[in-house]
Write a protein that holds these residues in place. Structure first.
Motif, short mmCIF file in Angstrom:
data_model
loop_
_atom_site.label_atom_id
_atom_site.label_comp_id
_atom_site.label_asym_id
_atom_site.label_seq_id
_atom_site.Cartn_x
_atom_site.Cartn_y
_atom_site.Cartn_z
N ARG A 2 21.25 45.51 -36.68
CA ARG A 2 22.19 45.30 -35.05
C ARG A 2 20.80 46.07 -34.01
O ARG A 2 21.61 47.12 -34.19
CB ARG A 2 24.10 45.85 -35.45
N VAL A 3 20.78 45.22 -33.56
CA VAL A 3 19.45 45.54 -31.98
C VAL A 3 20.57 44.90 -31.46
O VAL A 3 20.54 43.85 -31.39
CB VAL A 3 18.52 44.97 -32.50
N ILE A 4 20.53 46.20 -30.35
CA ILE A 4 20.77 45.43 -28.99
C ILE A 4 19.35 45.07 -28.24
O ILE A 4 18.10 45.87 -28.54
CB ILE A 4 21.40 46.77 -27.80
N LEU A 22 20.24 40.43 -37.59
CA LEU A 22 18.94 40.20 -37.98
C LEU A 22 19.34 39.86 -39.65
O LEU A 22 19.34 41.45 -39.90
CB LEU A 22 18.19 40.93 -37.49
N ASN A 23 18.97 39.67 -40.12
CA ASN A 23 18.18 39.17 -41.64
C ASN A 23 17.53 38.88 -41.55
O ASN A 23 16.39 37.76 -40.97
CB ASN A 23 19.20 38.89 -42.66
N GLY A 24 16.22 39.49 -43.04
CA GLY A 24 15.19 38.59 -43.34
C GLY A 24 14.44 39.79 -42.93
O GLY A 24 14.12 40.95 -42.65
N GLN A 25 13.04 38.55 -43.30
CA GLN A 25 12.06 39.35 -42.77
C GLN A 25 10.66 38.09 -42.20
O GLN A 25 10.63 37.07 -42.34
CB GLN A 25 10.82 39.75 -44.82
N GLY A 26 9.85 38.85 -41.46
CA GLY A 26 9.05 37.91 -40.55
C GLY A 26 10.08 36.75 -39.64
O GLY A 26 10.75 36.83 -39.55
N TYR A 27 9.04 35.66 -39.89
CA TYR A 27 9.71 34.56 -39.76
C TYR A 27 10.99 33.60 -39.95
O TYR A 27 11.30 32.90 -39.93
CB TYR A 27 8.53 32.94 -39.99
N ASP A 28 10.98 34.61 -41.80
CA ASP A 28 12.10 34.11 -42.44
C ASP A 28 13.09 34.46 -41.95
O ASP A 28 13.66 36.28 -42.41
CB ASP A 28 12.08 34.06 -43.75
N LEU A 29 13.73 34.25 -40.46
CA LEU A 29 14.74 35.05 -40.29
C LEU A 29 16.57 34.58 -40.33
O LEU A 29 16.76 32.92 -40.20
CB LEU A 29 14.65 35.44 -38.72
N SER A 30 17.68 35.54 -40.13
CA SER A 30 18.77 34.70 -39.95
C SER A 30 19.23 35.43 -38.58
O SER A 30 19.22 36.74 -39.15
CB SER A 30 19.77 35.07 -41.20
N ILE A 31 19.60 34.80 -37.82
CA ILE A 31 19.70 35.77 -36.67
C ILE A 31 20.91 34.93 -35.67
O ILE A 31 22.04 33.75 -36.09
CB ILE A 31 19.08 35.17 -35.14
N TYR A 360 13.04 43.91 -33.77
CA TYR A 360 13.53 44.21 -35.35
C TYR A 360 12.05 44.02 -36.10
O TYR A 360 11.87 44.55 -37.27
CB TYR A 360 14.42 42.99 -35.64
N TRP A 361 11.08 42.73 -35.51
CA TRP A 361 10.01 43.18 -36.14
C TRP A 361 8.94 44.36 -35.99
O TRP A 361 8.17 44.97 -36.91
CB TRP A 361 8.84 41.24 -35.79
N GLN A 362 9.08 44.57 -34.48
CA GLN A 362 8.29 45.84 -35.43
C GLN A 362 8.27 47.36 -36.33
O GLN A 362 7.58 47.55 -36.53
CB GLN A 362 8.23 46.72 -33.72
N CYS A 363 10.19 47.27 -36.26
CA CYS A 363 10.19 48.33 -37.74
C CYS A 363 9.83 47.62 -38.55
O CYS A 363 9.67 47.89 -39.16
CB CYS A 363 12.24 47.82 -37.28
N GLN A 364 9.85 46.25 -38.97
CA GLN A 364 9.22 45.82 -40.22
C GLN A 364 7.94 45.69 -39.91
O GLN A 364 6.98 45.43 -41.28
CB GLN A 364 9.69 44.48 -40.27
N GLY A 365 7.53 46.03 -39.10
CA GLY A 365 5.39 46.06 -39.03
C GLY A 365 4.75 44.88 -38.60
O GLY A 365 3.80 44.56 -39.07
N PHE A 366 5.60 43.56 -38.22
CA PHE A 366 5.40 42.63 -38.09
C PHE A 366 5.04 42.44 -36.76
O PHE A 366 5.19 42.48 -35.70
CB PHE A 366 6.57 41.45 -39.11
N PRO A 367 3.81 41.90 -36.79
CA PRO A 367 3.12 41.36 -35.51
C PRO A 367 3.73 40.22 -34.48
O PRO A 367 4.38 39.13 -35.02
CB PRO A 367 2.34 40.28 -35.73
N GLY A 368 4.10 40.32 -33.26
CA GLY A 368 5.30 39.63 -32.12
C GLY A 368 4.76 38.83 -31.72
O GLY A 368 5.23 38.46 -30.59
#
Length: 394
Positions: A2-4, A22-31, A360-368
């Motif tokens: 849960r991200v603000i 938010l759930n999922g990984q990278g571009y495969d997201l549930s928002i 959320y992506w930053q926490c996953q180490g995913f480029p934004g």
């Protein structure tokens, strides 16, 4: 998680806060948007921000105090949202932009090195983390700038995840203080990489000039044209619109970004003088600036897109201006123009939602970032993390 997500745009008309699950990984997201609110700036703080954006002198001590005050406002917005909608795991704050200088690219070989872009957002993440008691991600634009990009716009990659369609060409048009577009080619969301044809850039002024006009013409009693009331009463001067479209920015190819440094008080003063020379009334001037905003968007699409979009999804404060929306539809007669609400994403909070996703992506180490959009040399992870020095008070 849960991200603000927190953001205040170049109009500085308040802080948009969105609690997003938010759930999922990278571009495969549930928002899913849990709750959103807009936290108003105190009038004196808003005026200090706008004065700084307009180029008024400011000492370093005053800048530090203003930075703290903005961070306090952002922290209060997050705290109010938590009180209203429940706990969060993380805060992702865009902050308040007060200065943005695009990349200086040599026009010819041998003209020297590229000048890196520069951007400044107030409301430092460490101060927000201290007050809210949650890890806070901020300074999202810097990594892209260090990679040679504009640091803007950052939202198109999130728009691709939220709004892309397997067979339709779509544009997502934000009408904040400055307008920006994300062009989304058809995408079936398969694979690990976005389609290479995604484009995005700042289209020019959106509400910035209209808001300045309202403040000036109402002698400070109004800050924006609510429901397009003034524009609806005036008659736009089309020769002025055509003249203003001759500004070099509108011919500059993407990637590009801009701000109030280009389309702020100085540009408005030129518009105001030209309107007075033609005998335009105050409502005529607001109508002309509204027409100009719609024309800049249509001009950008006609100039830089290989094919027109079938749908334009509008968000930001300008989406609530029925005159601006009607003029945009008139300029794009073969395209369906509607707000992002039609697809279940709040037009008021879409930008705040986007920064929650980037956090959320930053926490996953995913480029934004999208290098094709910002001009960066490579994909990079966005955002600087600040952890609270101690737990928040109960």
């Amino acid at each position: 998680m849960r991200v603000i997500g927190l953001i205040s745009g170049t109009s500085a008309d308040g802080i948009d806060a969105a609690l997003v699950e938010l759930n999922g990984q990278g571009y495969d997201l549930s928002i899913s948007l849990v709750e959103g609110l807009t936290w108003p700036y105190p009038a004196d703080l808003q005026q200090q921000i706008l004065a700084l954006c307009a180029g008024e002198a400011c000492s370093l001590e005053q800048l530090a105090e203003l930075d703290d005050a903005v961070a306090r406002g952002f922290a209060q917005a997050a705290q109010a949202l938590i009180a209203q909608a429940g706990p969060a795991d993380l805060v992702a704050s865009h902050g308040q932009t007060v200065f943005h200088r695009p990349v200086g690219r040599p026009t010819l070989p041998g003209q020297g090195p590229m000048r890196l872009g520069y951007t400044l957002q107030l409301g430092r993440g460490a101060a927000i983390a201290q007050q809210v008691g949650l890890p806070t991600l901020s300074n999202f634009r810097q990594a892209d700038i260090e990679a040679g990009g504009e640091g803007a716009p950052l939202v198109p990659i999130v728009d691709l995840c939220l709004f892309s369609h397997p067979t339709q060409r779509r544009c997502v048009q934000n009408l904040g203080g400055i307008g920006n577009v994300a062009y989304l080619p058809p995408w079936n969301r398969q694979g690990n990489a976005p389609p290479p044809q995604v484009l995005g850039w700042d289209t020019g002024p959106a509400n910035s000039l209209i808001d300045i006009a309202m403040h000036t013409l109402s002698e400070g009693t109004l800050t924006y044209d609510r429901d397009g009331t003034w524009a609806a009463q005036g008659n736009p001067c089309l020769p002025l619109v055509e003249a203003w479209l001759e500004h070099p920015y509108f011919r500059q190819p993407p990637p590009k970004s801009t701000g109030r440094e280009l389309f702020g008080w100085d540009f408005f003063h030129q518009c105001h003088q030209a309107a007075q020379a033609r005998g335009l009334s105050p409502t005529d001037l607001v109508a002309t600036l509204t027409e100009f905003t719609a024309a800049t968007v249509a001009h950008a699409y006609h100039t830089f897109l290989l094919a027109p979009p079938e749908t334009v999804l509008v968000c930001g404060g300008g989406s609530q201006n029925p005159v601006l929306m009607a003029r945009l539809q008139a300029h794009l007669p073969e395209t369906l123009v509607q707000t992002t609400d039609a697809l279940g994403v709040s037009a008021n909070y879409k930008e705040a939602i986007a920064f929650a996703v980037l956090g959320y992506w930053q926490c996953q180490g995913f480029p934004g970032n999208l290098p094709a959009v910002t001009g960066a040399t490579r994909p990079v992870i966005l955002g600087h993390r600040s952890d609270p020095p101690w737990p928040a008070d109960p």
